[in-house]
Design a protein around this motif. Structure first.
Motif, mmCIF file in Angstrom:
data_model
loop_
_atom_site.group_PDB
_atom_site.id
_atom_site.type_symbol
_atom_site.label_atom_id
_atom_site.label_comp_id
_atom_site.label_asym_id
_atom_site.label_seq_id
_atom_site.Cartn_x
_atom_site.Cartn_y
_atom_site.Cartn_z
ATOM 1 N N ARG A 20 -5.309 59.240 6.895
ATOM 2 C CA ARG A 20 -4.810 58.107 6.101
ATOM 3 C C ARG A 20 -5.209 56.751 6.679
ATOM 4 O O ARG A 20 -4.990 55.719 6.053
ATOM 5 N N MET A 21 -5.800 56.766 7.855
ATOM 6 C CA MET A 21 -6.157 55.509 8.507
ATOM 7 C C MET A 21 -7.327 54.835 7.792
ATOM 8 O O MET A 21 -8.329 55.467 7.490
ATOM 9 N N VAL A 22 -7.173 53.552 7.544
ATOM 10 C CA VAL A 22 -8.254 52.736 6.997
ATOM 11 C C VAL A 22 -8.836 51.974 8.178
ATOM 12 O O VAL A 22 -8.126 51.218 8.844
ATOM 13 N N ARG A 23 -10.103 52.188 8.444
ATOM 14 C CA ARG A 23 -10.730 51.612 9.630
ATOM 15 C C ARG A 23 -11.640 50.453 9.256
ATOM 16 O O ARG A 23 -12.461 50.565 8.364
ATOM 17 N N SER A 24 -11.484 49.349 9.958
ATOM 18 C CA SER A 24 -12.367 48.201 9.808
ATOM 19 C C SER A 24 -12.958 47.902 11.178
ATOM 20 O O SER A 24 -12.271 47.368 12.058
ATOM 21 N N ASP A 25 -14.213 48.278 11.375
ATOM 22 C CA ASP A 25 -14.849 48.081 12.682
ATOM 23 C C ASP A 25 -14.874 46.609 13.089
ATOM 24 O O ASP A 25 -14.705 46.292 14.270
ATOM 25 N N SER A 26 -15.054 45.701 12.125
ATOM 26 C CA SER A 26 -15.094 44.282 12.481
ATOM 27 C C SER A 26 -13.726 43.792 12.946
ATOM 28 O O SER A 26 -13.634 43.011 13.890
ATOM 29 N N LYS A 27 -12.657 44.252 12.322
ATOM 30 C CA LYS A 27 -11.313 43.860 12.758
ATOM 31 C C LYS A 27 -10.987 44.461 14.124
ATOM 32 O O LYS A 27 -10.406 43.795 14.981
ATOM 33 N N ILE A 28 -11.371 45.717 14.309
ATOM 34 C CA ILE A 28 -11.131 46.358 15.613
ATOM 35 C C ILE A 28 -11.909 45.632 16.707
ATOM 36 O O ILE A 28 -11.379 45.363 17.781
ATOM 37 N N ALA A 29 -13.157 45.283 16.434
ATOM 38 C CA ALA A 29 -13.958 44.543 17.418
ATOM 39 C C ALA A 29 -13.302 43.203 17.753
ATOM 40 O O ALA A 29 -13.243 42.808 18.928
ATOM 41 N N PHE A 30 -12.777 42.515 16.745
ATOM 42 C CA PHE A 30 -12.098 41.234 16.968
ATOM 43 C C PHE A 30 -10.879 41.427 17.864
ATOM 44 O O PHE A 30 -10.662 40.661 18.811
ATOM 45 N N ILE A 31 -10.074 42.443 17.574
ATOM 46 C CA ILE A 31 -8.869 42.721 18.357
ATOM 47 C C ILE A 31 -9.238 43.051 19.804
ATOM 48 O O ILE A 31 -8.636 42.533 20.750
ATOM 49 N N LEU A 32 -10.240 43.907 19.989
ATOM 50 C CA LEU A 32 -10.626 44.296 21.347
ATOM 51 C C LEU A 32 -11.242 43.129 22.113
ATOM 52 O O LEU A 32 -11.021 42.982 23.319
ATOM 53 N N ASP A 33 -12.003 42.283 21.423
ATOM 54 C CA ASP A 33 -12.534 41.074 22.063
ATOM 55 C C ASP A 33 -11.392 40.165 22.509
ATOM 56 O O ASP A 33 -11.377 39.671 23.639
ATOM 57 N N ALA A 34 -10.433 39.946 21.618
ATOM 58 C CA ALA A 34 -9.310 39.063 21.928
ATOM 59 C C ALA A 34 -8.472 39.608 23.086
ATOM 60 O O ALA A 34 -7.934 38.837 23.888
ATOM 61 N N ALA A 35 -8.371 40.934 23.178
ATOM 62 C CA ALA A 35 -7.594 41.565 24.248
ATOM 63 C C ALA A 35 -8.349 41.605 25.578
ATOM 64 O O ALA A 35 -7.761 41.917 26.609
ATOM 65 N N GLY A 36 -9.644 41.329 25.537
ATOM 66 C CA GLY A 36 -10.438 41.342 26.768
ATOM 67 C C GLY A 36 -10.936 42.715 27.178
ATOM 68 O O GLY A 36 -11.185 42.958 28.353
ATOM 69 N N VAL A 37 -11.085 43.617 26.212
ATOM 70 C CA VAL A 37 -11.592 44.956 26.524
ATOM 71 C C VAL A 37 -13.102 44.856 26.743
ATOM 72 O O VAL A 37 -13.860 44.536 25.829
ATOM 73 N N ARG A 38 -13.505 45.110 27.991
ATOM 74 C CA ARG A 38 -14.914 44.994 28.389
ATOM 75 C C ARG A 38 -15.168 45.981 29.524
ATOM 76 O O ARG A 38 -14.236 46.616 30.008
#
Length: 110
Positions: A20-38
Motif C-alpha cells: 500500500r506504500m506510495v513511494r516518491s524517490d524525490s521526496k525520500i531523497a529530500f528527506i534523507l538530504d535534510a536529515a544528513g544521511v550520507r
C-alpha cells in the motif's frame, strides 16, 4: 489511542504495508538530504515500520542503521526483509528503549 491500540493497529496492517506504500524517490531523497544521511553516518529510523527506507540508507553508504518500531509485526517484517550487518531492528517504544549508541541523524518517515 493508547499504546496497545497503536500496536494492534500497526500489527494488523503490517502484512500489507509495503503493497500500500506510495513511494516518491524525490521526496525520500529530500528527506534523507535534510536529515544528513550520507556515507559513514549512523542513522536512527524511528517508527521504521517494515524497513521501507533501509535500502535507501545503505545506498547512501550509511555505516549503521537502527530501526525502532513499537509494532512487533512491523519489526518482524523489517528484520526478515534485509539481512545486512549494518542494520539492526529493535521492537519497542523509542521513548522508553535504551538505545545502543548515539546517532548522527534521525529519520521519521510517514
Amino acid at each position: 489511542m493508547n499504546k496497545r491500540e497503536i500496536i494492534a493497529y500497526f500489527d494488523a496492517r503490517a502484512p500489507e504495508w509495503d503493497a500500500r506504500m506510495v513511494r516518491s524517490d524525490s521526496k525520500i531523497a529530500f528527506i534523507l538530504d535534510a536529515a544528513g544521511v550520507r556515507p559513514g553516518v549512523s542513522v536512527l529510523d524511528v517508527a521504521c515500520g517494515t524497513g521501507v527506507l533501509f535500502g535507501d540508507y545503505l545506498a547512501r553508504d550509511a555505516a549503521r542503521v537502527t530501526g525502532v518500531d513499537i509494532s512487533p509485526e512491523m519489526a518482524r517484517i523489517a528484520v526478515s526483509k534485509l539481512r545486512d550487518p549494518r542494520v539492526e531492528v529493535l521492537c519497542g517504544d523509542v521513548e522508553e528503549l535504551p538505545l545502543p549508541r548515539r546517532y548522527d541523524c534521525c529519520v521519521v518517515y510517514n
